[in-house]
Structure formats: structure tokens, C-alpha cells
Write a protein that holds these residues in place. Sequence first.
Motif, PDB file in Angstrom:
ATOM      1  N   LEU A  78     -20.899  39.180   1.198  1.00  0.00           N
ATOM      2  CA  LEU A  78     -21.576  38.140   1.974  1.00  0.00           C
ATOM      3  C   LEU A  78     -21.700  38.577   3.426  1.00  0.00           C
ATOM      4  O   LEU A  78     -20.763  39.152   3.980  1.00  0.00           O
ATOM      5  N   LEU A 131     -21.405  37.349   6.842  1.00  0.00           N
ATOM      6  CA  LEU A 131     -20.813  36.179   7.491  1.00  0.00           C
ATOM      7  C   LEU A 131     -20.537  36.461   8.959  1.00  0.00           C
ATOM      8  O   LEU A 131     -20.326  37.606   9.348  1.00  0.00           O
ATOM      9  N   GLU A 181     -17.300  31.839  10.320  1.00  0.00           N
ATOM     10  CA  GLU A 181     -17.437  31.519   8.897  1.00  0.00           C
ATOM     11  C   GLU A 181     -16.272  32.085   8.104  1.00  0.00           C
ATOM     12  O   GLU A 181     -15.756  31.435   7.194  1.00  0.00           O
ATOM     13  N   TRP A 187     -30.402  35.737  -1.385  1.00  0.00           N
ATOM     14  CA  TRP A 187     -29.821  34.827  -0.414  1.00  0.00           C
ATOM     15  C   TRP A 187     -29.045  33.723  -1.110  1.00  0.00           C
ATOM     16  O   TRP A 187     -29.472  33.213  -2.136  1.00  0.00           O
ATOM     17  N   HIS A 226     -20.890  28.220  13.843  1.00  0.00           N
ATOM     18  CA  HIS A 226     -22.018  28.520  12.950  1.00  0.00           C
ATOM     19  C   HIS A 226     -22.597  27.220  12.390  1.00  0.00           C
ATOM     20  O   HIS A 226     -21.976  26.164  12.467  1.00  0.00           O
ATOM     21  N   ARG A 250     -26.305  27.057   6.519  1.00  0.00           N
ATOM     22  CA  ARG A 250     -27.329  28.080   6.710  1.00  0.00           C
ATOM     23  C   ARG A 250     -27.431  28.995   5.489  1.00  0.00           C
ATOM     24  O   ARG A 250     -26.503  29.087   4.682  1.00  0.00           O
ATOM     25  N   ARG A 306     -27.246  32.451   3.625  1.00  0.00           N
ATOM     26  CA  ARG A 306     -26.417  33.633   3.835  1.00  0.00           C
ATOM     27  C   ARG A 306     -26.889  34.761   2.939  1.00  0.00           C
ATOM     28  O   ARG A 306     -27.070  34.568   1.744  1.00  0.00           O
TER      29      ARG A 306
END
Length: 159
Positions: free
Chosen positions: A34, A36, A40, A64, A81, A85, A87
Motif C-alpha cells: 500500500l 501510505l 496513515e 487502487w 491525511h 482517500r 490508496r
Amino acid sequence: MNQVRKADPNNKVAAENRKARFSYEVLDTIEAGLVLTGTEVKSLRQGQANIQDSYASVEDGGIWLINSYLPEYLQANRFNHEPRRRRKLLLNKREMARLSQSIEREGMTLVPLKIYFNDRGRAKLLLAVGRGKKLHDKRETEKQRDWAREKGRLLKERG
């Protein structure tokens, strides 16, 4: 002599989608990294993430993770963050091609099963290629689960 291994604090499940195995027939799984931010990762380590309603899709030449919830890290103030959203998932080209071909088939989808930290402390996502179960398949799964539970009780009772 014999050393007792302590549980590695890095190797733990941060979020799990337990309902996915009930709602989807899992055909294949793959481990993905991921992308990040620092806040996060800290939020994931606190274990308050949620991937129940999330899914993965192929867009812009990448895969995604969409609609996953990582709460804001309280100590980060203005550098925080956005909790929901998109990722990006880290996969090599061969894996991406294989996944995109498999979801092009009718009824297939990419479902995240769990987010965890591996032995090196990196956040990983266990991603599944699955087909949605029909209502009668879900009932059958529930019957099998109930029977296994009842069988365990009977065996424990009668020893």
C-alpha cells in the motif's frame, strides 16, 4: 536452550473484512503493498481501520483501493491525511495484468480481505478475486457453519 519466541508486534492484523468470505466466493488471493503516508501508518498501527465497504479497481494503469477508512491520527494536527482517500496498491505488471484480466470476466471483483503488517513491519493488503454469492449459496454456508458448531458441541459433550 530453547528460546521462547515472543509475538512480533509488527506482525499483526490492522483491519479485517470478515464479511467478505461470507458474501463472496474467494477464487484467488494476492498480497499487495500500500502507498501510505506517515500518519496513515500510525493510524493503522492503532488498529482502528475499516475495510468493510471497500473494494479495489483498475484505473489509470494501476490498481487502487477505494472507500477504505483509516481514521485521522490525533497527534498529527495539520499534517493529517484524508480518512477515505483512494490508496494505490503496489503490484508488479504481471500481477496487475492477471488481476485485470480476471475481473473483466462477468461477476468478478477485487475484494480486500485484510490489512496487516508483515515481518519487516510493512503494511500489506490481502486482496481476493471473488465472485458474489447468491442468496442460496449464503444459506448453504450458514448451514455448514451451524452444523460444524453443533458437531463440535456434541463431540465435546460425549467426549
